[in-house]
Scaffold this motif. Structure first.
Motif, short mmCIF file in Angstrom:
data_model
loop_
_atom_site.label_atom_id
_atom_site.label_comp_id
_atom_site.label_asym_id
_atom_site.label_seq_id
_atom_site.Cartn_x
_atom_site.Cartn_y
_atom_site.Cartn_z
N LEU A 161 0.58 -0.96 -0.13
CA LEU A 161 0.00 0.14 0.05
C LEU A 161 0.94 1.45 -0.28
O LEU A 161 0.61 2.34 -0.81
CB LEU A 161 -0.86 -0.12 1.28
CG LEU A 161 -1.91 -0.72 1.25
CD1 LEU A 161 -2.09 -1.23 2.24
CD2 LEU A 161 -3.26 -0.38 0.09
N ARG A 177 2.26 2.01 -3.44
CA ARG A 177 1.40 2.58 -3.78
C ARG A 177 0.37 4.33 -4.01
O ARG A 177 0.79 4.45 -4.82
CB ARG A 177 -0.26 1.20 -4.50
CG ARG A 177 0.06 -0.20 -5.01
CD ARG A 177 -0.90 -0.92 -5.20
NE ARG A 177 -2.13 -0.29 -5.20
CZ ARG A 177 -3.42 -0.77 -5.33
NH1 ARG A 177 -3.56 -2.07 -4.26
NH2 ARG A 177 -4.59 -0.34 -4.93
N ALA A 178 0.56 3.84 -2.69
CA ALA A 178 0.79 5.44 -2.12
C ALA A 178 1.60 7.19 -2.46
O ALA A 178 0.90 7.61 -3.18
CB ALA A 178 0.64 5.38 -0.64
N GLU A 234 2.76 6.32 -5.27
CA GLU A 234 3.20 6.53 -6.55
C GLU A 234 1.52 7.49 -6.83
O GLU A 234 1.68 7.66 -8.68
CB GLU A 234 3.13 5.21 -7.13
CG GLU A 234 4.05 4.21 -6.91
CD GLU A 234 4.38 3.11 -7.58
OE1 GLU A 234 2.92 2.60 -7.75
OE2 GLU A 234 5.15 2.26 -8.32
N GLY A 235 0.98 7.48 -5.74
CA GLY A 235 -0.52 9.05 -6.10
C GLY A 235 -1.15 7.91 -6.04
O GLY A 235 -3.04 8.30 -6.58
N ASP A 236 -2.19 6.05 -5.43
CA ASP A 236 -2.86 6.40 -5.53
C ASP A 236 -4.05 6.15 -4.26
O ASP A 236 -2.85 6.15 -3.51
CB ASP A 236 -2.52 4.35 -5.38
CG ASP A 236 -4.25 3.97 -5.71
OD1 ASP A 236 -4.84 4.25 -5.00
OD2 ASP A 236 -3.50 2.18 -6.01
N GLU A 237 -4.25 7.24 -4.79
CA GLU A 237 -4.89 7.75 -3.45
C GLU A 237 -5.99 6.43 -2.07
O GLU A 237 -6.39 6.96 -1.21
CB GLU A 237 -5.72 9.36 -3.30
CG GLU A 237 -5.74 10.11 -3.59
CD GLU A 237 -6.59 11.28 -4.76
OE1 GLU A 237 -7.35 11.46 -3.98
OE2 GLU A 237 -5.81 12.42 -5.12
N GLU A 238 -6.78 5.64 -3.25
CA GLU A 238 -7.48 4.54 -2.61
C GLU A 238 -6.59 3.79 -1.75
O GLU A 238 -6.81 3.15 -0.29
CB GLU A 238 -7.66 3.80 -3.57
CG GLU A 238 -8.94 4.60 -3.93
CD GLU A 238 -9.48 3.33 -4.87
OE1 GLU A 238 -9.69 2.07 -5.43
OE2 GLU A 238 -10.56 4.24 -6.22
N ALA A 239 -5.23 3.79 -1.50
CA ALA A 239 -4.57 2.86 -0.83
C ALA A 239 -3.77 3.41 0.54
O ALA A 239 -3.55 2.75 0.65
CB ALA A 239 -2.75 2.40 -1.86
N GLU A 263 -5.83 5.54 1.76
CA GLU A 263 -7.70 5.76 2.48
C GLU A 263 -6.97 4.27 3.17
O GLU A 263 -7.62 4.78 4.53
CB GLU A 263 -8.89 5.44 1.20
CG GLU A 263 -8.47 7.36 0.94
CD GLU A 263 -9.54 7.00 -0.03
OE1 GLU A 263 -10.22 6.23 -0.01
OE2 GLU A 263 -9.54 8.51 -0.60
N TRP A 281 1.55 11.55 3.27
CA TRP A 281 1.12 11.99 2.60
C TRP A 281 1.78 12.09 1.58
O TRP A 281 3.05 12.11 0.21
CB TRP A 281 -0.32 12.78 2.07
CG TRP A 281 -0.63 12.77 0.45
CD1 TRP A 281 -0.31 14.07 -0.24
CD2 TRP A 281 -0.93 11.40 -0.30
NE1 TRP A 281 -0.81 13.33 -1.21
CE2 TRP A 281 -1.59 12.25 -1.38
CE3 TRP A 281 -0.96 10.66 -0.30
CZ2 TRP A 281 -1.50 11.36 -2.68
CZ3 TRP A 281 -1.44 9.13 -1.23
CH2 TRP A 281 -1.38 9.35 -2.62
#
Length: 197
Positions: free
Chosen positions: A25, A28-29, A31-36, A38, A74
Motif C-alpha cells: 500500500l 502504491r500510495a 505513486e499517487g494511489d489515493e485509495e491505497a 485511504e 502523504w
C-alpha cells in the motif's frame, strides 16, 4: 488490537500479512494511489488518534494533529524508505506534530491550582464513579503541568510502552535525557496524585 513496538523500537510486531500489505500500500500510495493511502489511514488512524489524544489531552486537538500528520505522511511518502514499519513511521510524525502544537500552547494550569479531591465517604457505585471521574480530571490537570518534553516522554514510555532509545530517536534527544524527563514527570504526577493513593 494495536500493534506493539519491539523493545528496541526497530519496528512493530505486526501480522506478517498486514505488514506485507502495508508495504504494498505504501508503494502504491507513494505513486499517487489515493485509495491505497485511504486504506493505510483506516488501518492506522485509530492508533494514531489514541496516541495524539494522550499527548494533547484533548480529543479535538488530537484530531487536528492526526489530520495534519496524515497530510504530512502523504506528502513525505516518496521519502519513506521502509526501515521501520509504516505504523512506526506514522507514530513519529504524529508525535512530532503533537510536540510542535504543545510547544506553541501556553500552559493552562499551575500545579498550585489543581483542586484537592474531596475526602472519600460512602463507597456506593455513584460515589466511586464520581471519584474515578475526579481522579481522571486531576490527572489530566497534573499532566498539563508537565513541560511539553516531560509529557511526551512520559506518555510514550508509560502508556505506549516505548523503549528509552526509541523515544530518544523520536524526540531527537539522548536516552539519558529521556530517562531524566520521565523521572521528573513521574515525580510531579506522583505528588499531584498523592491524595488519590
Amino acid at each position: 488490537m494495536s500493534a506493539r513496538r519491539d523493545p528496541e523500537g526497530g519496528g512493530e510486531d505486526e501480522d506478517p500479512a498486514s505488514g506485507a500489505g502495508d508495504r504494498l500500500l505504501v508503494v502504491r500510495a507513494a505513486e499517487g494511489d489515493e485509495e491505497a493511502f485511504e486504506v493505510l489511514v483506516r488501518r492506522h488512524g485509530a492508533a494514531a488518534l489514541q496516541l495524539a489524544e494522550r499527548l494533547m489531552g484533548s480529543r479535538a486537538e488530537a484530531e487536528d494533529a492526526v489530520q495534519d500528520a496524515f497530510v504530512s505522511a502523504w506528502r513525505k511518502l516518496p521519502e519513506f524508505r521502509g526501515e521501520a514499519g509504516f505504523g512506526t513511521w506514522l507514530h513519529r510524525i504524529v508525535t512530532n506534530r503533537c510536540l510542535n502544537l504543545l510547544r506553541a500552547r501556553r500552559p493552562v494550569a499551575d500545579l498550585d491550582t489543581v483542586p484537592e479531591p474531596a475526602a472519600p465517604g460512602h463507597r456506593s457505585s455513584p460515589v466511586r464513579a464520581a471519584e474515578s471521574h475526579a481522579a481522571a480530571r486531576d490527572l489530566d490537570l497534573a499532566m498539563r503541568c508537565l513541560s511539553t518534553q516531560q509529557r511526551v516522554c512520559w506518555v510514550l514510555r508509560e502508556i505506549e510502552g516505548r523503549s528509552y532509545e526509541s523515544i530518544a530517536h523520536t524526540v531527537r534527544i539522548s536516552p539519558e535525557a529521556v530517562r531524566a524527563r520521565v523521572f521528573r514527570a513521574r515525580r510531579v504526577l506522583t505528588e499531584a496524585m498523592a491524595a488519590w493513593r
